[in-house]
Scaffold this active site. Sequence first.
Site, mmCIF file in Angstrom:
data_model
loop_
_atom_site.group_PDB
_atom_site.id
_atom_site.type_symbol
_atom_site.label_atom_id
_atom_site.label_comp_id
_atom_site.label_asym_id
_atom_site.label_seq_id
_atom_site.Cartn_x
_atom_site.Cartn_y
_atom_site.Cartn_z
ATOM 1 N N CYS A 76 -6.179 31.243 1.384
ATOM 2 C CA CYS A 76 -7.256 30.606 2.053
ATOM 3 C C CYS A 76 -8.246 31.918 2.476
ATOM 4 C CB CYS A 76 -6.904 29.977 3.300
ATOM 5 S SG CYS A 76 -8.022 29.465 4.357
ATOM 6 N N GLY B 82 -12.895 22.557 -16.093
ATOM 7 C CA GLY B 82 -12.348 21.845 -14.842
ATOM 8 C C GLY B 82 -13.574 21.445 -13.942
ATOM 9 N N ILE C 219 -12.776 23.193 -6.871
ATOM 10 C CA ILE C 219 -12.997 24.306 -7.216
ATOM 11 C C ILE C 219 -14.074 24.738 -8.209
ATOM 12 C CG2 ILE C 219 -12.175 26.912 -8.413
ATOM 13 C CD1 ILE C 219 -9.600 26.322 -6.863
ATOM 14 N N HIS D 253 -29.980 13.144 19.667
ATOM 15 C CA HIS D 253 -30.949 13.015 18.599
ATOM 16 C C HIS D 253 -32.008 14.215 18.631
ATOM 17 C CE1 HIS D 253 -34.664 11.188 16.449
ATOM 18 N NE2 HIS D 253 -35.375 11.540 17.453
#
Length: 440
Positions: free
Chosen positions: A40, A158, A162, A422
Site C-alpha cells: 500500500c 486488464g 489497477i 452548501h
Amino acid sequence: MGFDVAIIGGGPGGCTAADEVAAYGLSVVLFEAGMLGGTCLNRGCIPTKALLHEAALGISDPATLREKRADTVSALRGGIEKLMKVRKVTVVQGFAQITGPGRVSCDGELYEARDIIVASGSVPSIPPIAGADLPGVYTSNDVLEGVGIMPRSLAIIGGGVIGMEFALLFAQTGAAVQVLEAMDRILPPFDREIAQRVALHAKKHGIAIEASVQVQRIEGAPGEMRVSYADKRGQPRTLVCEGVLIATGRHANTGGLFADGALPELERGAIVADERGRTSVAHLWVIGDARARTVQLAHAAEAQARNVAACIAGRKPPVNEDLIPSCIYLSPEVASVGLTEDEAKAQGRAVICGKALTGANGKCLIEGSGSGYAKLVCDAQTHVVLGSQLVCPRASDMVAELALAINLGATAEQLAATVHPHPTISEMIGEAARIICREH
Ligand code: NAI
C-alpha cells in the site's frame, strides 16, 4: 525469544495488528522482509494516488513526479516507524518462515509466540501469455518502485481497478493508452452503470478500451513492443506500443512462508480462514490479501487486523467487516458500498432508488467534473439504506457517510433530515435521499 504475538508482514494489515495487539498490553514481534508500509505505502495505494494527483495538476516530468511521490511515502513511513517504537513493537528486518505451531524462524534466529498473525499480502499475478516476462513488460510494482517508466504509448492488459487507474495516470502524462480487457466490459465486479460511466470518461481522456479480447503473445523490446490478440470477433490484431503493463489481478504472497509440515489449509495459494481470521492451525491467524476469498483492499486488511487483535486479547471484535467500501481514483472518482440495485434484486429484495446528478450540483458544475451521479439503494418498504454508488468528485471521501448510514441502519428520511453544507458535492446525498422520500 518469546513473545505473545508474532506478526509476519508490515503492510497496513500487519502494522495495524501490531499497534492494536500492543495497545492491549501484549508483547509483539513484527517481521518485514522489505520496508514497513508494505505494498500500500511503497508500491500501491499511496504512490499511485500521489502520482495521479500530480499528473492531474499537469506535472509529467518523471524526476519531479518521483520526488513528490518519494516525499509523501517517506513522511508516512516515518510515522509508522515512530508508532512501532512508541508501542514497543520489536521490528525484525528479514524474511520469516513459520516452522511449526508458535514458531517462526528468521535469518537463523528462532522466535516463539503464543499466536501468529500472517499479514504477508499479495503480489501481481502474471497470466500465461508468451512474452509476459520480456523487458518492457511491467507490473504496477515496476512503475511504482521508482524505475521511472514513462512510455509514450502503453498497452494495458486488464481493465480492472489497477488497469484503469494507470490508464488515467499515463493518459494524463500525455501517453497514448490502450486497455485490453478479457471480459465483455471493464471493471467486471463493479456495477455495470459505473463501468459504462468510467468507459465514457476514459474515452474523453483519450484512452482506448477494447473488451472481449484474448491476448496471445507479446514480442519486441522496450520502446518497440507488439501485443498480438484476438478481438471480440476472433480476428487477429497487433498493437504496437513502447511498453506493456500487466494488471490482471493479484494473488496471495505465501511462497516460502511455511516450512514442510507447518502448512495450514490453502486455496489456490491463499490461506483459508473462518470469518474471524482463524486458519486450520490453532493460534495461526491470517489477515489481508493473503486470506482466501477476501476483498484485496488496505482498509479491509486493517479492519481484519483490529478484529483479530481483539480476538487474541479476548475482546469483542469491534469492526463490521461485512461492509467494505471500494473506491477507484479516476476522474471523477468512483465509490461503492453495500448492495447495488442489481445485487439487491438478485437477492429478491424490493428496492427503491434515488439518484442525484452532478449536472444539478453547484460544486460539480464549478469544478467541471463531467457527468456523474450519487445513487442510493433503499429497501422499498422501510427506506433503510442498503447501498450506494457514487461517480463524482470526492466520491472516495463521501462514501464514508453512506457506510456509516448503512452500519447504523439509517433510512433515506434520516439522511434527508441531515443538513449537508452548501455548496458541496455531499449535497447530492441529501438530494438522492429526498428523491426516495418524495416518491413514497
Ligand atoms: P482486478 O481483479 O481488479 O482486475 C483484473 C482485470 O484483468 C479484470 O478485469 C480481468 O477480467 C482482466 N484480465 C484477467 N486476465 C486477463 C487477460 N489475460 N487479458 C486481459 N484481461 C485480463 O485486478 P487488478 O486491477 O490487477 O487489482 C488487483 C487488486 O488490487 C484488486 O483486488 C483491487 O481491488 C486492488 N486495488 C484496489 C485499488 C483501489 O481500491 N483503488 C487500487 C489498486 C488495486
